[in-house]
Structures are given as structure tokens and as C-alpha cells.
Design a protein around this motif. Sequence first.
Motif, PDB file in Angstrom:
ATOM      1  N   TRP A 118      -5.162  31.728   9.003  1.00 28.00           N
ATOM      2  CA  TRP A 118      -4.619  32.945   8.414  1.00 28.00           C
ATOM      3  C   TRP A 118      -4.310  32.694   6.942  1.00 28.00           C
ATOM      4  O   TRP A 118      -3.874  31.610   6.572  1.00 28.00           O
ATOM      5  CB  TRP A 118      -3.327  33.364   9.117  1.00 28.00           C
ATOM      6  N   ASN A 119      -4.512  33.735   6.111  1.00 23.26           N
ATOM      7  CA  ASN A 119      -4.103  33.604   4.717  1.00 23.26           C
ATOM      8  C   ASN A 119      -2.695  34.168   4.524  1.00 23.26           C
ATOM      9  O   ASN A 119      -2.044  34.592   5.481  1.00 23.26           O
ATOM     10  CB  ASN A 119      -5.118  34.269   3.765  1.00 23.26           C
ATOM     11  N   SER A 120      -2.210  34.180   3.281  1.00 17.19           N
ATOM     12  CA  SER A 120      -0.832  34.606   3.007  1.00 17.19           C
ATOM     13  C   SER A 120      -0.689  36.108   2.840  1.00 17.19           C
ATOM     14  O   SER A 120       0.418  36.609   2.635  1.00 17.19           O
ATOM     15  CB  SER A 120      -0.313  33.908   1.747  1.00 17.19           C
ATOM     16  N   GLY A 121      -1.814  36.861   2.899  1.00 17.01           N
ATOM     17  CA  GLY A 121      -1.745  38.309   2.825  1.00 17.01           C
ATOM     18  C   GLY A 121      -2.055  38.848   1.443  1.00 17.01           C
ATOM     19  O   GLY A 121      -2.071  38.115   0.443  1.00 17.01           O
ATOM     20  N   SER A 122      -2.294  40.155   1.382  1.00 17.01           N
ATOM     21  CA  SER A 122      -2.653  40.783   0.109  1.00 17.01           C
ATOM     22  C   SER A 122      -2.300  42.265   0.146  1.00 17.01           C
ATOM     23  O   SER A 122      -2.399  42.919   1.184  1.00 17.01           O
ATOM     24  CB  SER A 122      -4.150  40.618  -0.171  1.00 17.01           C
ATOM     25  N   PHE A 123      -1.901  42.782  -1.029  1.00 17.81           N
ATOM     26  CA  PHE A 123      -1.563  44.193  -1.194  1.00 17.81           C
ATOM     27  C   PHE A 123      -2.723  44.906  -1.882  1.00 17.81           C
ATOM     28  O   PHE A 123      -3.360  44.361  -2.793  1.00 17.81           O
ATOM     29  CB  PHE A 123      -0.296  44.327  -2.034  1.00 17.81           C
TER      30      PHE A 123
END
Length: 397
Positions: free
Chosen positions: A384-389
Motif C-alpha cells: 500500500w502507498n501513503s495515499g493521494s489527494f
Amino acid sequence: IEIIGNHKTENFIIKREIAHPINTVLDTNIVNEDKIRLVNLGIFSEVNWSIEPLDEGSAVLIYSITESIQKTPPIVFPFYEENTGWSLQGLWLVNNFRGRNQQISTVGSVGGKNTYGINYNNPWIFGDHISFNLNLQKTSFIHRYLSEDINLNSFKLGLGKWFSYKIKSLIEFDLVSKKFSNFNTKNRGKLHYINPNFNLKYDSRDIYWNPSNGFLVSQNFNYKKGIISENFEYLSWKQSYAYFITIKKSKKKIVLGLNNIIKKSYGNKNKFWIESFGGSSTIRGWDLPDSNIYKNEKFRFGYNYYQTSMELRYDAIPKYVTLQGIESGLIIVFFCDMGLINYDWEMLRKTIPMYGSGVGLRIPFPMIGVIRFDYGWGYRNNVWNSGSFHLSFGQKF
């Protein structure tokens, strides 16, 4: 039949969308279909209908129109696009020119994208749903991940034809001059090409900006042919299949949307035709590609791809019109995306998939349709990555 509330829009623009006959029994199914067609013009904030009985036993069918914001004064405001970032944009837009549902705009910007141009669109220029559009534009920007400074001049003409309200065709001819220079190697180059584009759709959706049911099937063929000193040919075939169904019917409805997209490319594959994954329009939850990602994450790039998306859309605040005549509301969305991308079509099925899932908000807004906010997390190969907006305009599908 009477029409009220249209202070700017010509009566014939509304009447040509009304199919209910006069001197006959009221058919509410036809009336509601008329209402949907009027909403889909994109120039009304609200459309309602009512019946006014007359003394002799007949009645008047009344369509009540609330016109949306029709034009902007010449204004300057910050504007964001994923491909180029933030710019300071100047705009003059008339969304219902002469009250005839024509659109004309002049635009200029400085910042992430330096551009100026003019656009014109007329959906009925030669009769029943025969449309015409014109675009003249000069643009310069820094390519997001190729480390290239791009200067682009384009002249585009388009003609469209609807066959009934469900089969829609559009052919466009674009003449393009592209100059580019690389930051690292200092190499310079140019491309001159013609770019015809043909699009055919089957569209049975009810409300275009936020469908509750129906299909949208699209077939797009984009061809590029080098001219002057360049000799190349490139063809891409993009297919899109979307389906919408209401799973909770109420004022605060819940809609399930599904979308599959396939793109296959043929011919001379220039680096400027490369596609990428990551961002609001592909696999959400992954950062937009930059030059470092282009070097280190080759699995996110290619000429051919397959992607699928699922969205669960909940009308938390159903669309309404404020006292100032501005549309508002709130839709909460849960989404999941998956995609495969590769330079080689034959290797696509062997590619490790990219996934993204998260939550988003949709806010209806005049002339734009929808302002879209998404936050998601990406997953690939057990990591999993750290996420993105993501910030964008219009629905993903």
C-alpha cells in the motif's frame, strides 16, 4: 403548454426539447422525459412542471424554468489542472449566447499553463442536433514528467449529429504545430500533424451530470498524421462502457456506477503519446507522475491500457438552487479503481495490476457541472502507498 421563468432563453430552445403533444391526455412519463432533456441542456438550475385546470375540463401543462448563471464578466481567478498545475486564468464566458444555448468563450492564463484562445459551440447550427464547434488556441507548458518545454498551436473544427437522443456522433479535425525542448539534453524538436478524431456514443443516461440509471458506451478513434517534414502515423482506439443503477430510490438516492475503459494504440509511438496512471482520471490514490516517477516507476506508463472503476454515490444533500440562483448540494462517493498499462499490447495481460480506493465529495456548480475532491490509497504487488489527494472538475465517468 406554457413556459415560464425563461428570461434570457428563447422559447424555441425549450419547445424543441418538449415532446408532449397538445390536445391529448396528459402522459406524465413523457413530461418527465421532457424535464430531463431540459435539465441536460446545462443552462437551467432547475426545471419543474405543473398542471393548471381550466373551466371547460381541459388543462394547461406548465414548465417552470430557473435559469442558471448564463455568463461571467471578464474575470481573473486561480485555476487548477492536473497536467499543468495552478495558473492565473482570465476568462470571459457566455454559456447561453443570444439565449440560444450557444457557448462562446475567450480564455488566457499564466503560470503552470500559458495560453490564450477562443472557443465556440452551437448544438443546433444546421438543424435537429447537428452541432458545430470551433477552437483556436496557443499554449505553452512544462510537461509533467518528460522534462520538456512544450509550445502548442492548434486549430480545431468539429461537426456532430445526434440520431434520436441516444446515438451521438462527433468528428473533429485538428491542425497542430508542436515545438519542444528538453531541459536536460537541450535537444529541440517539432511536430506538425493533422489530428482527425471520431467519437460515437450510445447514451441512455437520464441526468448527464449525475446519472441515476442508464448506459454510456463510447467508441473513440484518434488518428495523427505527420505533415510538412514529419512522416508518421499513429492511431488509438479507446472504448468506454459505463452503467448506472439506483440501488436506493429516495430523494437522497444511492447510485452504483461501473466503468470499463480499453485503449489500444497502433503505428509510430512517439513519447508524447505515452499514457500514465495516477490522478483523478485514471487510478486514484496514486500521485500524479513527475520526472522522478517516470524514471523509477515504469509500470505506470505505456501506450495501451485497461482500467475499471466502481463508484457508490450518495446524494447527502440533493441538488438545490440558492436564493442567489446558484446550484449547490453534496454527493459522497466511495470508489475503487483497477488498471493495467503497458507499452506492448501483448504484454498487458501479464502486467501486475494497480489498485486505488477511497472516498470523495462532489459539489454541483454552475457551468462547470461538478467540483470533485477525492482521497484514496493505492495498492500494487502486496504494497500500500501513503495515499493521494485529487482535485478535478466533472465526474470521472
